[in-house]
Design an enzyme around this catalytic site. Structure first.
Site, PDB file in Angstrom:
ATOM      1  CG  HIS A 292      18.853 -18.005 -13.511  1.00 15.07           C
ATOM      2  ND1 HIS A 292      17.825 -17.124 -13.710  1.00 15.07           N
ATOM      3  CD2 HIS A 292      19.443 -17.644 -12.336  1.00 15.07           C
ATOM      4  CE1 HIS A 292      17.788 -16.265 -12.700  1.00 15.07           C
ATOM      5  NE2 HIS A 292      18.752 -16.564 -11.856  1.00 15.07           N
TER       6      HIS A 292
ATOM      7  CG  ASP B 166      22.916 -17.296 -18.231  1.00 14.49           C
ATOM      8  OD1 ASP B 166      23.714 -16.423 -17.836  1.00 14.49           O
ATOM      9  OD2 ASP B 166      21.969 -17.723 -17.547  1.00 14.49           O
TER      10      ASP B 166
ATOM     11  CD  GLN C 187      26.837 -17.962 -10.482  1.00 15.77           C
ATOM     12  OE1 GLN C 187      27.672 -17.712  -9.609  1.00 15.77           O
ATOM     13  NE2 GLN C 187      25.652 -17.414 -10.467  1.00 15.77           N
TER      14      GLN C 187
ATOM     15  CE  LYS D 199      24.111 -13.435 -10.340  1.00 17.87           C
ATOM     16  NZ  LYS D 199      23.461 -14.314 -11.299  1.00 17.87           N
TER      17      LYS D 199
ATOM     18  CB  CYS E   9      16.547 -18.342 -10.138  1.00 20.00           C
ATOM     19  SG  CYS E   9      16.135 -16.890  -9.228  1.00 20.00           S
TER      20      CYS E   9
END
Ligand code: PLP
Length: 405
Positions: free
Chosen positions: A122, A199, A202, A225, A363
């Site tokens: 991202h 990260d 998600q 999220k 993104c």
């Protein structure tokens, strides 16, 4: 299976609304999730009953607010199996968390050092590192993709060297849904003495990550999220690293002593939480974790995989359908195009039928560049979606294609 989706849908007030005269079909879960009443109620309860600033009041409601805020940190700690709650920094979300780490490493790296970033990232896991490298001269190396949308693991191994100081990979790609083999990436990077930041923005609504087992150095997520509010998220960092890093922002709460000659900083986690934090956000974040844990991550994963397979098989029957991202392990995200049609046009017509999907680059422009496309339509499913919604989506998609062809 004790997974009653119709009962679960009752928990989400927004799912009752109509859009353009049709019941809302929300397939933009990879951008943000909807919120259950339990989370919404916790926000109303805070502002109605104990709104107050934290950590500094002697009065009762300040104490109640402080307890609720710190209780949320403990829930996050337990959820991610973190050893010490001081290793959980509450941030405004993944973007903030990554910028905080990039800032912290500015003076720890120099021009002979290298950092590895995957091509699947991202923008929020690319741009902060470019900004950091402009300051300290460290070099960025890119772990490439394969045509299935997976990371090229052999290339990753070849890129690793004694110069590698940091590795950044997302746990799950928001553009394609690919689940990356982070456990082996982390242990390989450690063999070369590199730290790893994952990260998890998600991943967190689908996978419960055990951060001690992963032995990861940094892990980030955004509450919005995973059924929590916007503007709140977390950074996990191993204490050894967090202690080495300077504060990101100066202000109240993050100090131990302030004079005009010299200021000393507070200990963890307050060193990184300057100013009045998002108190109600943290409370909502904790509630969202309670909600998901109550449903059970195994049940969520099982059901979402069923939705993914059902939708993938149905969509493949549509002439001209092309899917991007066919990783063996993926979450319930389908990124696709149909023939030469523009993703934006498809998304606009679907909206007329009450269906929310995302279109464009998500993104993640490097991923689109890899496939040589300007964007995709992305349908992303959550545990509150149904097969009936997928049927309606496919029918509407065929109508959209007929209108545009
Ligand atoms: C959503 C997302 C981000 C950015 O999160 P913010 O909440 O906007 O800070 C970063 N990485 C991935 C993989 C994401 O899905």
């Amino acid at each position: 299976m004790a997974f009653d989706v119709n009962k679960i849908r009752e928990d989400f007030p927004i799912l009752k609304r109509k859009v353009n005269g049709y019941p809302l079909v929300y397939f933009d879960n990879a951008a943000t999730s909807q919120k259950p009443s339990k989370v919404i109620d916790s926000i109303v309860d805070y502002y109605s009953n104990y709104n107050s600033n934290i950590h500094r009041g002697v009065h009762s409601i300040s104490q109640e607010a402080t307890d609720a805020y710190e209780d949320a940190r403990k829930k996050i700690q337990e959820h991610f199996n973190v050893k010490d709650s001081n290793e959980i920094i509450l941030t405004s979300g993944t973007t903030h968390s990554i910028n905080l780490v990039a800032n912290g490493f500015t003076n720890l790296l120099s021009k002979d050092d290298e950092i590895l970033i995957s091509e699947l990232e991202h923008h929020s896991n690319i741009v902060p590192w470019q900004m950091m490298c402009e300051k300290n001269g460290a070099k960025i190396k890119v772990i490439p993709l394969t045509s299935k949308g997976e990371l090229n693991y052999d290339s990753f191994l070849n890129l690793l060297s004694k110069k590698t100081k940091l590795v950044f990979v997302n746990h799950v790609s928001n553009a394609l849904g690919t689940i990356n083999p982070i456990k082996s990436i982390i242990s390989k990077a450690h063999e070369f003495g590199a730290a790893v930041l994952i990260d998890g923005a998600q991943a967190s609504s689908h996978i419960k990550a055990d951060l001690q087992e992963l032995n990861v150095d940094f892990y980030t997520t955004s509450a919005h999220k995973l059924c929590g509010p916007t503007g709140i998220g977390m950074l996990f960092g191993k204490k050894e690293w967090l202690n080495k890093m300077p504060p990101y922002q100066g202000g109240g709460e993050m100090i131990s002593e302030v004079t005009f000659e010299k200021t000393t900083y507070a200990g963890l986690p307050h060193k990184f939480e300057a100013g009045t934090p998002n108190i109600v956000g943290a409370i909502g974040f904790g509630m969202a974790l309670d909600y998901l844990n109550n449903l059970g991550f195994d049940s969520i994963e099982f059901y979402e995989t069923e939705l993914l397979n059902y939708a993938t098989n149905k969509l493949k029957e549509i002439p001209g359908f092309k899917m991007y991202g066919e990783a063996k392990h993926k979450t319930s995200v389908i990124s696709f195009n149909i023939g030469e049609l523009h993703s934006y046009d498809i998304g606009t017509i679907l909206d007329k039928f009450g269906i929310a999907v995302r279109t464009g680059q998500h993104c993640a422009q490097p991923v689109m560049d890899y496939f040589g496309i300007s964007g995709t339509v992305r349908a992303s499913f959550s545990f509150y979606n149904t097969k009936e919604e997928i049927d309606y989506f496919c029918k509407s998609l065929e109508r959209a294609v007929a209108m545009l062809s």
